[in-house]
Scaffold this active site. Structure first.
Site, short mmCIF file in Angstrom:
data_model
loop_
_atom_site.label_atom_id
_atom_site.label_comp_id
_atom_site.label_asym_id
_atom_site.label_seq_id
_atom_site.Cartn_x
_atom_site.Cartn_y
_atom_site.Cartn_z
N GLU A 8 -23.72 18.65 -60.76
CA GLU A 8 -22.73 18.88 -59.69
C GLU A 8 -21.90 17.62 -59.47
OE1 GLU A 8 -24.22 20.09 -55.81
OE2 GLU A 8 -22.21 19.86 -54.95
N SER B 219 -32.91 28.02 -56.25
CA SER B 219 -32.87 28.59 -57.60
C SER B 219 -34.18 29.29 -57.98
CB SER B 219 -32.56 27.48 -58.61
OG SER B 219 -33.32 26.31 -58.32
#
Ligand code: 2E7
Ligand code: F3S
Length: 328
Positions: free
Chosen positions: A136, A279
């Protein structure tokens, strides 16, 4: 004597919200939908989300995971960008090669990308709070030219960072950081750099904040051990274990699935907290519960701090029905 009577009682506090967020749900649906519309293989740049179980499942259905575009042939197959986002250079390379791309970048990450661009357009140098090397962070830094962003990883770095002289400054952050650590870093930066621009609160996403708040709540309810289901390279999951220990849990352990847990770790605990990173699928949480139940007579209770109803739409190329696309 029944088996239950032979097992010690254990209170299990299930944090809520936990597990999949709207961005992960969307990213996984993008790969599934691409497979269902276009068949295999569907290439995915980087793990779609940081979870081995999710990745293995999609791989078994025809997804091919790569780290870089140069591992993908020019054969017209779909190429999905992971939920963590990509640098502008990756998008332009895909366009140059006319790859058929589907962007699974979480919309909340895209929002940070646009925010960074706006600051840059106003002449501000950006202090990005985040962890070096995380995809990210690589993607967010890659929205702007080299040198336009300085990474700040800690309060210590906030105290010593030397941005280019004479430029106005703004801060942004990775979406999966510790809410409390980030507030400290921002305070340290703001004290050094008057006029520092930034978001109204922070760039940490709703899912990260809610999962951290839920972990604090289970510790507040007496959990002295907290089990986090998530990958060791999953930023938001690792943060949950840190938050648990900082909130006062004697110990926090990160496990990828039920089989990784030695249930004896809970021996002598007054109560155990259980959560999952954004996740990690709920099936893995259920594996952990089943694993604990081999040793303890569990009393399971959910501790909820927020309701989440947010859902993100699929990209236009996948949200139209295949029939409608053919008719266009
Ligand atoms: C994308 C973003 O895949 P994850 O474990 O990723 P992190 O960033 O926590 O390592 O979790 C879902 C997710 C979170 N943030 C996906 Cl930008
Ligand atoms: Fe997006 Fe936050 Fe999930 S940034 S992918 S909603 S953890």
């Amino acid at each position: 004597m029944t088996l239950d009577a032979a097992r010690p009682k254990l209170s299990l506090l299930l944090a809520a919200p936990r597990g999949f967020c709207a961005g992960v749900d969307r990213a996984v649906r993008i790969v599934e939908e691409a497979l269902s519309r276009h068949g295999a293989p569907v290439y995915v740049r980087h793990e779609i989300v940081h979870n081995r179980h999710v990745v293995d499942d999609l791989r078994a259905r025809g997804a091919v995971f790569v780290e870089e575009l140069n591992e993908i042939p020019d054969d017209g197959r779909p190429v999905v960008f992971s939920a963590h986002g990509v640098a502008k250079g990756v998008v332009s390379e895909a366009m140059r090669r006319r790859l058929f791309t589907l962007d699974a970048t979480c919309p909340l990450v895209t929002k940070v990308h646009r925010e960074a661009e706006r600051h840059h357009a106003r002449g501000r140098h950006i202090l990005l709070i985040g962890h070096a090397g995380h995809p990210e962070v690589v993607g967010t830094m890659g929205q702007l030219p080299d040198g336009a962003v300085t990474l700040v990883e800690s309060v210590e770095q906030a105290a010593s960072v030397t941005p280019p002289a004479g430029l106005p400054l703004a801060w942004t952050s990775q979406t999966t950081l510790s809410v409390d650590d980030t507030a400290e870093i921002v305070a340290a930066l703001a004290a050094r750099f008057p006029g520092l621009a930034g978001p109204a609160k922070d760039d940490i996403c709703y899912a990260t904040s809610n999962r951290q708040a839920a972990v604090k709540a289970v510790v507040g309810r007496g959990a002295d051990l907290v089990i986090v289901v998530g990958a060791p390279y999953s930023s938001n999951s690792v943060r949950l274990a840190e938050v648990a220990e900082r909130a006062g849990a004697r110990r926090a352990v990160l496990v990828q699935r039920g089989a990784d847990l030695d249930p004896a770790v809970a021996d002598g605990c007054a109560a155990v907290g259980l959560t999952a990173g954004a996740s990690a699928p709920e099936s893995l949480v259920q594996e952990v519960i089943a694993r604990l139940a081999t040793r303890f007579d569990l009393a399971v209770e959910e501790v909820r701090v927020a309701e989440e109803r947010i859902e993100f739409r699929l990209p236009p190329a996948l949200s139209r029905s295949p029939g409608a696309m053919a008719a266009e």
